[in-house]
Design a protein around this motif. Sequence first.
Motif, short mmCIF file in Angstrom:
data_model
loop_
_atom_site.label_atom_id
_atom_site.label_comp_id
_atom_site.label_asym_id
_atom_site.label_seq_id
_atom_site.Cartn_x
_atom_site.Cartn_y
_atom_site.Cartn_z
N PRO A 194 0.80 -1.23 0.00
CA PRO A 194 0.00 0.00 0.00
C PRO A 194 0.83 1.28 0.00
O PRO A 194 0.47 2.25 -0.68
N ARG A 195 1.92 1.30 0.76
CA ARG A 195 2.72 2.52 0.85
C ARG A 195 3.32 2.87 -0.51
O ARG A 195 3.21 4.03 -0.97
N GLU A 196 3.92 1.89 -1.15
CA GLU A 196 4.56 2.15 -2.44
C GLU A 196 3.53 2.51 -3.52
O GLU A 196 3.78 3.36 -4.38
N THR A 197 2.37 1.85 -3.46
CA THR A 197 1.32 2.14 -4.43
C THR A 197 0.77 3.54 -4.22
O THR A 197 0.51 4.28 -5.19
N LEU A 198 0.59 3.93 -2.97
CA LEU A 198 0.12 5.28 -2.67
C LEU A 198 1.09 6.33 -3.18
O LEU A 198 0.67 7.35 -3.78
N ILE A 199 2.37 6.13 -3.00
CA ILE A 199 3.38 7.09 -3.47
C ILE A 199 3.29 7.23 -4.99
O ILE A 199 3.33 8.34 -5.54
N ALA A 200 3.14 6.11 -5.68
CA ALA A 200 3.04 6.14 -7.15
C ALA A 200 1.80 6.88 -7.59
O ALA A 200 1.83 7.67 -8.57
N LEU A 201 0.67 6.66 -6.92
CA LEU A 201 -0.57 7.36 -7.28
C LEU A 201 -0.47 8.84 -7.02
O LEU A 201 -0.93 9.67 -7.82
N ARG A 202 0.16 9.21 -5.92
CA ARG A 202 0.31 10.64 -5.62
C ARG A 202 1.27 11.30 -6.64
O ARG A 202 1.07 12.46 -7.00
N ASP A 203 2.26 10.58 -7.09
CA ASP A 203 3.15 11.08 -8.13
C ASP A 203 2.35 11.37 -9.40
O ASP A 203 2.47 12.43 -10.02
N LEU A 204 1.50 10.43 -9.78
CA LEU A 204 0.64 10.64 -10.95
C LEU A 204 -0.25 11.86 -10.78
O LEU A 204 -0.35 12.71 -11.70
N MET A 205 -0.90 11.99 -9.64
CA MET A 205 -1.86 13.06 -9.42
C MET A 205 -1.19 14.44 -9.35
O MET A 205 -1.86 15.46 -9.51
N ALA A 206 0.11 14.45 -9.12
CA ALA A 206 0.85 15.72 -9.08
C ALA A 206 1.26 16.19 -10.47
O ALA A 206 1.74 17.32 -10.63
N ARG A 207 1.06 15.35 -11.50
CA ARG A 207 1.52 15.69 -12.85
C ARG A 207 0.45 16.43 -13.63
O ARG A 207 -0.73 16.20 -13.42
#
Length: 303
Positions: free
Chosen positions: A290-303
């Motif tokens: 979950p932690r790594e997936t959350l970081i990846a999703l937040r990276d996407l949403m920041a683009r």
Amino acid sequence: MSKENDMPIELFPGFSSVSLPTSGGDLYARVGGPVDAPALVLLHGFPQSHLCWHPLAEDLARDFRVIALDLKGYGRSAAPAGDGGRHTYAKRTMAAEVVEFMGQLGHERFSVAGHDRGAQVAYQMALGMPEHVERLAILDNLPVHAVWDLIETTPGALPHWTEMALPTPQAENALTVDAIETLVRAHTGDGTLGCFSPVAFEQYRQTWRRPRNIHAFCEDYRAGATTDREADDQDLKAGRTITCPTVIIWGAEFLGRGPETPLDCWRRTFAPDAFGVEVPKGHFVTEESPRETLIALRDLMAR
């Protein structure tokens, strides 16, 4: 909106419940986060429900209007009889129904993250209805045509894709609760069910006991063997690609063991500009990593 008294609300603190009609039947979702924040719809895969997103939902809802939805045939959404995979459970059909649902909530544009079968619905949305999709996350899945290429060239690869697409009632009769649980274990990184919340897993099991849902699961896979594969061929021939910011997320011990990385597969087919993140463990990335997936999703949403 309707509250569900028997819902394990502790998994989605602060979220409300909503069930709305679409052309394919009622769809159910948990909704949370600031009303005026950018919308993010979360789509699960087989054999789960929106509950698979519970490790991430509360965090995402700090900054986004989060809609964790049960796809048609799953969880608390409608599970109508199918038509042998032709239309009812085709991913283009299901994508249009999600767009209908989101429109009723007041979101004509939104980001979408899909895991497994939900990823197939999500990328059909991005390919066929790009005006609605701001950002796309594909979690541990490949394009449908690429999965069938893998099955046909790699003996023993993903046998459930073929078995669950067998005609009615052959596939349904074989898809028992024990069979589904065995399949789930095989897809985790450690071969156990330890990554799953007991509350969520019992809700999954309740769905697996319902004949209408078992039929829907099989219809989902029948569509994957026919109509969805044909849709991919049409899109490839037409040169359609996904143009919104896209992340591909996959488990190191599942798709990470394939002949090419999922990112390479998506880049050579439908998502040439995607970026990718490999996370630890197996297929169920929202619950295993979950932690790594959350970081990846937040990276996407920041683009």
